[in-house]
Design a protein around this motif. Structure first.
Motif, PDB file in Angstrom:
ATOM      1  N   VAL A  88       0.963  -1.554  -0.181  1.00 18.27           N
ATOM      2  CA  VAL A  88      -0.272  -0.413  -0.326  1.00 18.27           C
ATOM      3  C   VAL A  88       0.726   0.922   0.537  1.00 18.27           C
ATOM      4  N   LEU A  89       1.683   1.460   0.762  1.00 14.90           N
ATOM      5  CA  LEU A  89       2.413   2.030   0.882  1.00 14.90           C
ATOM      6  C   LEU A  89       3.670   2.406  -0.409  1.00 14.90           C
ATOM      7  N   TYR A  91       2.591   1.524  -3.141  1.00 17.58           N
ATOM      8  CA  TYR A  91       1.879   2.412  -4.303  1.00 17.58           C
ATOM      9  C   TYR A  91       1.951   4.014  -4.162  1.00 17.58           C
ATOM     10  N   ILE A  92       1.634   4.001  -2.661  1.00 15.45           N
ATOM     11  CA  ILE A  92       1.605   5.626  -2.946  1.00 15.45           C
ATOM     12  C   ILE A  92       2.719   6.893  -2.906  1.00 15.45           C
ATOM     13  N   PHE A  93       3.522   6.370  -2.037  1.00 11.31           N
ATOM     14  CA  PHE A  93       4.873   6.670  -2.767  1.00 11.31           C
ATOM     15  C   PHE A  93       5.128   6.247  -4.374  1.00 11.31           C
ATOM     16  N   LYS A  95       3.189   6.528  -6.674  1.00 13.09           N
ATOM     17  CA  LYS A  95       2.447   6.545  -8.032  1.00 13.09           C
ATOM     18  C   LYS A  95       1.171   7.527  -7.523  1.00 13.09           C
ATOM     19  N   LYS A  96       1.407   7.888  -6.444  1.00 11.15           N
ATOM     20  CA  LYS A  96       0.180   9.239  -6.203  1.00 11.15           C
ATOM     21  C   LYS A  96       1.533  10.246  -6.009  1.00 11.15           C
ATOM     22  N   LYS A 101       5.643  14.695  -0.554  1.00 11.22           N
ATOM     23  CA  LYS A 101       5.923  13.379  -0.407  1.00 11.22           C
ATOM     24  C   LYS A 101       7.423  13.110  -0.386  1.00 11.22           C
ATOM     25  N   ARG A 154       7.897   0.768  -3.715  1.00  5.90           N
ATOM     26  CA  ARG A 154       8.416   1.944  -4.474  1.00  5.90           C
ATOM     27  C   ARG A 154       9.058   1.763  -5.668  1.00  5.90           C
ATOM     28  N   ASP A 175      -8.770   4.217  -7.521  1.00  2.15           N
ATOM     29  CA  ASP A 175      -7.533   3.854  -7.280  1.00  2.15           C
ATOM     30  C   ASP A 175      -8.099   2.332  -6.758  1.00  2.15           C
ATOM     31  N   PHE A 179      -5.471  -0.822  -7.828  1.00  2.00           N
ATOM     32  CA  PHE A 179      -4.420  -1.345  -6.318  1.00  2.00           C
ATOM     33  C   PHE A 179      -4.476  -2.744  -6.689  1.00  2.00           C
TER      34      PHE A 179
END
Length: 270
Positions: A88-89, A91-93, A95-96, A101, A154, A175, A179
């Motif tokens: 989860v983290l 993916y966030i760091f 792609k988002k 950041k 990441r 999202d 994911f």
């Protein structure tokens, strides 16, 4: 392609023997009769009679199975939670976009530079106030997520084409769908690598359970085997326990080997 000289294999063979020698000594020592309590490995490998008495003793008489169960509990829960949070983290760091950041990510990475021994005393004081000493909590809660796993995922997800995500959004996917349906299946190798690292790290950890557990019933296998050496004074029993405790990590490595190698190669650690 340049031909490799046969002399190149000489240092490789020497280092190979050096690395495998402790394992062979452990294996030979585990099959010695219990009457041989010596810590001298040269006596172990010159003994002629091999026996399963050490394995039978440690399984039947010691609390070995209880220690194995404790190790499984404090290992399996962190393995699955670290795999989930790393995915989860990561993916966030990867792609988002959100404010600060990069700053937040590298502050998290800076925590890795701290020697883990520095955090033992503050953790002990805090967990003692919580009443968690001699429970599973101080061995599980700090391991719920791992920063290194977030870094691996990441790096890997940054290599995945952004066009896939944009195409999915154009087809109406949110999202969560992107994911779970796209990113997660494509990241199996690196997530398996994170799980393998987490399993080996938690299963073989000696220092943390040594600090937070004092009851024999709460010992994981690492602490239990260390205490057994003092209690029994028989290296054969100790080696038999080491062989049995090695089996789960060996199975995990064999099962995830192809994901492990691919995950390392593609996560930026080339």
């Amino acid at each position: 392609m340049n031909k490799v000289s046969k002399w190149t294999y000489v240092p490789l063979a020497v280092f190979g023997i050096l690395f495998i020698a402790p394992f062979l000594i452990m294996l030979c020592g585990s099959f010695l009769p219990m009457k041989v309590p010596s810590g001298n490995p040269f006596l172990w490998i010159t003994e002629e009679k091999f026996s399963l008495s050490n394995f039978l003793y440690i399984v039947v008489n010691a609390k070995f199975m209880k220690w194995i169960i404790n190790s499984l509990i404090i290992t399996i829960i962190p393995v699955f939670s670290q795999m989930f949070f790393a995915a989860v983290l990561g993916y966030i760091f990867a792609k988002k976009e959100f404010p600060f950041k990069e700053v937040i990510f590298w502050i998290m990475m800076a925590v890795i530079m701290l020697p883990s021994q520095l955090l033992i005393i503050p953790r002990y004081i805090m967990f003692s106030d919580f009443g968690w000493i001699n429970t599973y909590m101080p061995l599980i809660v700090p391991e719920i997520w791992g920063i290194l796993g977030v870094f691996f995922v990441r790096q890997y997800m940054q290599t995945l084409p952004k066009d896939l995500e944009e195409a999915a959004h154009m087809d109406g996917a949110n999202d969560f769908t992107v994911f779970f349906k796209i990113m997660l299946p494509m990241s199996k190798p690196v997530i398996a690598t994170v799980g393998t690292f987490a399993f080996i790290s938690n299963w073989n950890d000696l220092l943390t359970p040594l600090i937070f557990t004092t009851s024999e019933d709460m010992f994981p296998v690492t602490v239990g085997l260390a205490s057994l050496l003092t209690k029994e004074g028989n290296f054969g029993v100790e080696m038999a326990g080491s062989v049995l405790s090695f089996i789960p990590t060996f199975i995990i490595f064999l099962f995830f080997q192809r994901y492990f190698v691919k995950g390392i190669a593609l996560s930026g650690l080339k």
